[in-house]
Design an enzyme around this catalytic site. Structure first.
Site, short mmCIF file in Angstrom:
data_model
loop_
_atom_site.label_atom_id
_atom_site.label_comp_id
_atom_site.label_asym_id
_atom_site.label_seq_id
_atom_site.Cartn_x
_atom_site.Cartn_y
_atom_site.Cartn_z
N GLU A 177 0.82 -1.21 0.00
CA GLU A 177 0.00 0.00 0.00
C GLU A 177 0.86 1.26 0.00
OE1 GLU A 177 -3.03 0.35 -0.61
OE2 GLU A 177 -3.69 -1.73 -0.49
N TYR A 231 -6.11 6.62 4.25
CA TYR A 231 -6.36 5.54 3.30
C TYR A 231 -5.57 4.29 3.65
CZ TYR A 231 -5.54 2.50 -0.58
OH TYR A 231 -5.41 1.36 -1.33
N ASP A 257 -9.54 4.76 -2.47
CA ASP A 257 -8.42 5.25 -3.27
C ASP A 257 -8.99 5.85 -4.56
OD1 ASP A 257 -9.15 3.07 -4.82
OD2 ASP A 257 -7.13 2.26 -5.00
N CYS A 312 -14.31 -0.23 -14.64
CA CYS A 312 -14.77 1.16 -14.48
C CYS A 312 -13.57 2.10 -14.63
CB CYS A 312 -15.45 1.33 -13.11
SG CYS A 312 -16.41 2.84 -12.95
N CYS A 363 -19.03 -0.72 -19.29
CA CYS A 363 -20.27 -0.75 -18.51
C CYS A 363 -21.08 -2.02 -18.76
CB CYS A 363 -21.12 0.48 -18.81
SG CYS A 363 -20.34 2.05 -18.33
N CYS A 370 -20.16 -4.73 -16.27
CA CYS A 370 -19.94 -4.30 -14.89
C CYS A 370 -21.00 -4.91 -13.97
CB CYS A 370 -19.99 -2.78 -14.79
SG CYS A 370 -19.81 -2.16 -13.10
N CYS A 430 -26.09 1.80 -11.48
CA CYS A 430 -25.21 2.96 -11.70
C CYS A 430 -26.01 4.15 -12.24
CB CYS A 430 -24.09 2.59 -12.66
SG CYS A 430 -22.91 3.93 -12.94
#
Length: 364
Positions: free
Chosen positions: A54, A137, A155, A207, A214, A217, A223
């Site tokens: 990270e 985060y 993030d 995405c 899309c 997804c 959405c």
């Protein structure tokens, strides 16, 4: 009123948190990316590897991080090993990832965990945020992925997914709080680490910033951004001011045997504690050689080499002219004299490696 006015946004279809998180986890179980820091299904995540990855992934791509991560864990397989490593070795291994304050904080954090907790990472967001270099985060990511805590992990990928699903039209960074509130409504208590990684994977592979897929997804039906035909335009971002340009002169200082002078930058500030080719301060105005001579490491017959070294930092562009000179028998200087074939043994940041390359091409 515009159809994009938030007051008139339609309610997403089936926007129940358990429905969306469950759908996304099912998608993740089939499509999860394999990464060297991720635990395999049924395995426990290693907090050290999650923390290390990270920190490395901040403002850097997965593809760029993987070889660095593998090199680090081969050399320092535990946080105790990393804590005992000399800082210069860590900085040298980090060279090329940029944002060197992260490497210094990485080393400090390892030492803190080793000294205070015997190599055991804390398992709550609050405790993790007290560690050097661990922000909101990173603490949430470690808590969720390594310890299974229902932390809200946001993030850049997660911001994009949430902004589109909920049609958040307020631009970043002002929308960050609103986006996190939406993300919190979807974060499940079961498998929160897998869920956090699922949203990240969704943002990275489906995405995407441009041309999102899309049609495949798992969140397509819910959405709002897609329903309004504005998904690709989200998240909106405020225009960034143009980066200014700073300038300086770097001194390619050599002695009779061909060794090159290096020195360490101050611990505080940009590239703090890193090894550099000596240079003037960096400012907006151009330097003449005459102006720069008081900043030279010693008195010599300095000559400007043709061309420029250009480098871009987060907040500004940098242009460096390189001046070459040889030390005389009576000159005094501070620093480290390094043979040309040993320059690679030192933790030179990218901009300084550019200076070395330029000097080698133009000075001989």
């Amino acid at each position: 009123m515009s159809q994009h006015d938030p007051k008139f946004l339609p309610e997403p279809q089936s926007l129940r948190p358990e429905n969306l998180s469950g759908r996304l986890l099912s998608w993740y179980d089939r499509n999860r990316r394999v990464m060297p820091w991720r635990a395999l299904p049924g395995e426990l995540a290693d907090p050290y590897r999650i923390w290390l990855s990270e920190v490395m992934l901040q403002q850097t791509t997965v593809a760029a991080v993987i070889p660095y991560f593998q090199k680090f864990v081969e050399r320092w397989p535990t946080v105790m090993d990393l804590a005992q490593a000399p800082l210069d070795d860590v900085l040298h291994a980090w060279a090329g990832l940029g944002y060197y304050a992260r490497a210094r904080n990485l080393h400090k954090c390892a030492q803190t965990v080793a000294a205070w907790r015997g190599g055991v990472f804390p398992d709550t967001e609050e405790a993790l945020r007290k560690l050097p270099g661990v922000g909101e985060y990173t603490a949430a990511a470690i808590a969720a992925i390594a310890f299974g805590k229902p932390a809200v992990v946001v993030d850049g990928n997660v911001e994009r997914v949430m902004a589109r699903v909920f049609a958040v039209t307020e631009p970043l960074p002002r929308a960050k709080r609103q986006i996190k509130e939406h993300a919190a409504t979807l974060t499940p208590r079961e498998r929160p680490g897998d869920y956090a990684q699922a949203v990240m994977d969704l943002g990275a592979t489906i995405c995407t910033p441009r041309n999102p897929a899309c049609g495949i997804c798992p969140l397509m039906a819910a959405c709002v951004g897609r329903q309004l035909g504005m998904a690709e335009a989200l998240p909106a971002k405020e225009e960034k001011p143009e980066r200014p340009t700073r300038r300086g002169i770097a001194f390619w200082a050599t002695r009779k045997d061909g060794a090159v002078l290096l020195r360490r930058r101050p611990e505080v500030g940009l590239l703090g504690g890193m090894i550099e080719i000596p240079s003037t301060p960096w400012r907006e105005d151009k330097w003449s050689l005459e102006d720069a001579l008081p900043e030279a490491p010693f008195q010599a017959e300095w000559r400007l080499l043709p061309g420029l070294v250009r480098h871009t930092f987060t907040h500004f562009h940098l242009e460096l002219v390189v001046a070459a000179g040889k030390i005389g028998p009576a000159a005094l200087t501070r620093g480290l004299w390094v043979p040309l074939d040993k320059l690679g043994d030192h933790a030179l940041p990218t901009v300084m490696r550019k200076v070395v390359k330029h000097a080698l091409l133009k000075a001989y």
